[in-house]
Write an enzyme that holds these catalytic residues in place. Structure first.
Site, PDB file in Angstrom:
ATOM      1  N   CYS A   3      35.488  69.603  54.145  1.00  0.00           N
ATOM      2  CA  CYS A   3      35.922  68.038  54.216  1.00  0.00           C
ATOM      3  C   CYS A   3      35.006  67.343  53.394  1.00  0.00           C
ATOM      4  O   CYS A   3      35.437  67.245  52.200  1.00  0.00           O
ATOM      5  CB  CYS A   3      36.018  67.621  55.740  1.00  0.00           C
ATOM      6  SG  CYS A   3      36.954  66.391  56.074  1.00  0.00           S
ATOM      7  N   GLY A   6      31.191  65.310  57.091  1.00  0.00           N
ATOM      8  CA  GLY A   6      30.496  64.314  57.419  1.00  0.00           C
ATOM      9  C   GLY A   6      31.110  63.015  56.794  1.00  0.00           C
ATOM     10  O   GLY A   6      32.298  62.946  56.844  1.00  0.00           O
ATOM     11  N   ARG A  51      40.463  60.662  49.471  1.00  0.00           N
ATOM     12  CA  ARG A  51      39.731  60.446  50.507  1.00  0.00           C
ATOM     13  C   ARG A  51      40.622  59.950  51.679  1.00  0.00           C
ATOM     14  O   ARG A  51      41.472  59.105  51.499  1.00  0.00           O
ATOM     15  CB  ARG A  51      38.275  59.529  50.502  1.00  0.00           C
ATOM     16  CG  ARG A  51      37.359  60.134  49.521  1.00  0.00           C
ATOM     17  CD  ARG A  51      36.246  59.372  49.573  1.00  0.00           C
ATOM     18  NE  ARG A  51      35.559  59.315  50.962  1.00  0.00           N
ATOM     19  CZ  ARG A  51      34.998  58.173  51.082  1.00  0.00           C
ATOM     20  NH1 ARG A  51      34.944  57.155  50.280  1.00  0.00           N
ATOM     21  NH2 ARG A  51      34.433  57.987  52.374  1.00  0.00           N
ATOM     22  N   HIS A 102      37.514  71.684  59.169  1.00  0.00           N
ATOM     23  CA  HIS A 102      36.700  72.057  59.870  1.00  0.00           C
ATOM     24  C   HIS A 102      36.750  73.351  60.750  1.00  0.00           C
ATOM     25  O   HIS A 102      37.596  73.076  61.799  1.00  0.00           O
ATOM     26  CB  HIS A 102      35.886  70.994  60.819  1.00  0.00           C
ATOM     27  CG  HIS A 102      35.360  69.986  60.240  1.00  0.00           C
ATOM     28  ND1 HIS A 102      34.000  69.469  60.070  1.00  0.00           N
ATOM     29  CD2 HIS A 102      36.105  68.837  59.772  1.00  0.00           C
ATOM     30  CE1 HIS A 102      33.879  68.357  59.533  1.00  0.00           C
ATOM     31  NE2 HIS A 102      35.145  67.701  59.399  1.00  0.00           N
ATOM     32  N   GLU A 112      34.308  75.052  61.901  1.00  0.00           N
ATOM     33  CA  GLU A 112      32.883  75.239  62.499  1.00  0.00           C
ATOM     34  C   GLU A 112      32.961  74.962  64.152  1.00  0.00           C
ATOM     35  O   GLU A 112      32.137  75.180  64.748  1.00  0.00           O
ATOM     36  CB  GLU A 112      31.876  75.120  61.830  1.00  0.00           C
ATOM     37  CG  GLU A 112      31.550  73.231  61.865  1.00  0.00           C
ATOM     38  CD  GLU A 112      32.302  72.580  60.704  1.00  0.00           C
ATOM     39  OE1 GLU A 112      33.286  73.115  60.249  1.00  0.00           O
ATOM     40  OE2 GLU A 112      32.190  71.391  60.573  1.00  0.00           O
ATOM     41  N   SER A 129      31.008  61.414  53.226  1.00  0.00           N
ATOM     42  CA  SER A 129      30.626  61.937  51.837  1.00  0.00           C
ATOM     43  C   SER A 129      29.806  60.831  50.858  1.00  0.00           C
ATOM     44  O   SER A 129      28.925  60.904  50.151  1.00  0.00           O
ATOM     45  CB  SER A 129      31.779  62.252  50.982  1.00  0.00           C
ATOM     46  OG  SER A 129      32.734  61.243  50.750  1.00  0.00           O
ATOM     47  N   ILE A 173      39.574  66.210  60.585  1.00  0.00           N
ATOM     48  CA  ILE A 173      38.964  64.804  61.126  1.00  0.00           C
ATOM     49  C   ILE A 173      38.787  63.884  59.728  1.00  0.00           C
ATOM     50  O   ILE A 173      37.930  64.379  59.074  1.00  0.00           O
ATOM     51  CB  ILE A 173      37.515  65.140  61.622  1.00  0.00           C
ATOM     52  CG1 ILE A 173      37.639  66.487  62.623  1.00  0.00           C
ATOM     53  CG2 ILE A 173      36.805  64.011  61.992  1.00  0.00           C
ATOM     54  CD1 ILE A 173      36.397  66.966  63.145  1.00  0.00           C
TER      55      ILE A 173
HETATM   56  N1  GLN Z   1      36.322  60.933  55.530  1.00  0.00           N
HETATM   57  C1  GLN Z   1      35.126  61.419  55.137  1.00  0.00           C
HETATM   58  C2  GLN Z   1      34.739  61.263  53.914  1.00  0.00           C
HETATM   59  O1  GLN Z   1      35.568  60.656  53.004  1.00  0.00           O
HETATM   60  C3  GLN Z   1      35.388  62.931  55.424  1.00  0.00           C
HETATM   61  C4  GLN Z   1      35.423  63.196  56.963  1.00  0.00           C
HETATM   62  C5  GLN Z   1      34.892  64.729  57.268  1.00  0.00           C
HETATM   63  O2  GLN Z   1      34.161  65.360  56.567  1.00  0.00           O
HETATM   64  N2  GLN Z   1      35.368  65.133  58.527  1.00  0.00           N
HETATM   65  O3  GLN Z   1      33.609  61.719  53.281  1.00  0.00           O
END
Ligand code: GLN
Length: 190
Positions: A82, A51, A109, A167, A169, A53, A131
């Protein structure tokens, strides 16, 4: 003694939570979306989902969950995906942010930059997705690399703590080999 049907709690503050349910159940384990200290105490292990962070950190602070999560994480298996892997790192860069320090890794990140915002690749013959993924840029010698992509570690483990920058899932072939690996570890841990 091994626990045949462990409860896997997916931290349900933000991000790709529900998609884990079918994978966890296909491993013969129980799925629980968790967001309160009472829930955290009930589960045998945690998945910190992908998601954003920074958003997850804000919600953890707002709902005052840091200490209860840290206490549970010290006792139980945790797999961060992720954004979840960012929350587990001992050091986060670009930019620096707070993390639980569950794995001695440095993580950058959005490390793949814009040209690789999202892509699908095969890991162990199974299609997974990156992603806006982070890159694990430094890793302590005791951390085991379970898988690499593009010459970089993307799935790592130390004891009962696991991080993947991709990911699994989103793939609808249940369960993913990564969920199976984690649930097996949770069973052995019990
Ligand atoms: N770019 C998001 C972050 O820095 C991580 C992306 C993801 O969880 N798919 O939190």
């Amino acid at each position: 003694m091994s626990n045949p049907k462990p409860i896997i709690g997916v931290l349900a503050l933000q991000g790709a939570v529900e998609l884990h349910k079918a994978h966890i159940e296909a491993c013969g384990a129980e799925y629980l979306a968790v967001k309160t200290p009472a829930h955290f105490a009930q589960v045998d292990a945690f998945i910190l989902p992908g998601g954003e962070s920074t958003t997850m950190l804000k919600l953890i602070e707002r709902f005052n969950l840091w200490d209860s999560l840290a206490k549970e994480f010290s006792k139980k298996p945790v797999w961060g995906i992720c954004a979840g892997s960012i929350l587990m790192a001992s050091k986060v860069i670009s930019p620096a942010q707070k993390a639980f320090g569950l794995l001695p890794i440095t993580i950058e990140r959005n490390g793949y930059g814009r040209q690789l915002e999202s892509c699908h690749v095969q890991i162990l013959g199974y299609e997974v997705s990156f992603i806006r993924a982070p890159i694990i840029t430094e890793i302590s010698d005791d951390v085991e690399i379970l898988s690499q992509y593009d010459n970089k570690p993307v799935w790592v483990q130390l004891g009962n703590k696991i991080a993947s920058t991709f990911h699994p899932e989103l793939n609808k072939q249940y369960p993913s080999p990564m969920h199976k690996y984690f649930v097996d570890l949770v069973r052995e841990n019990a």
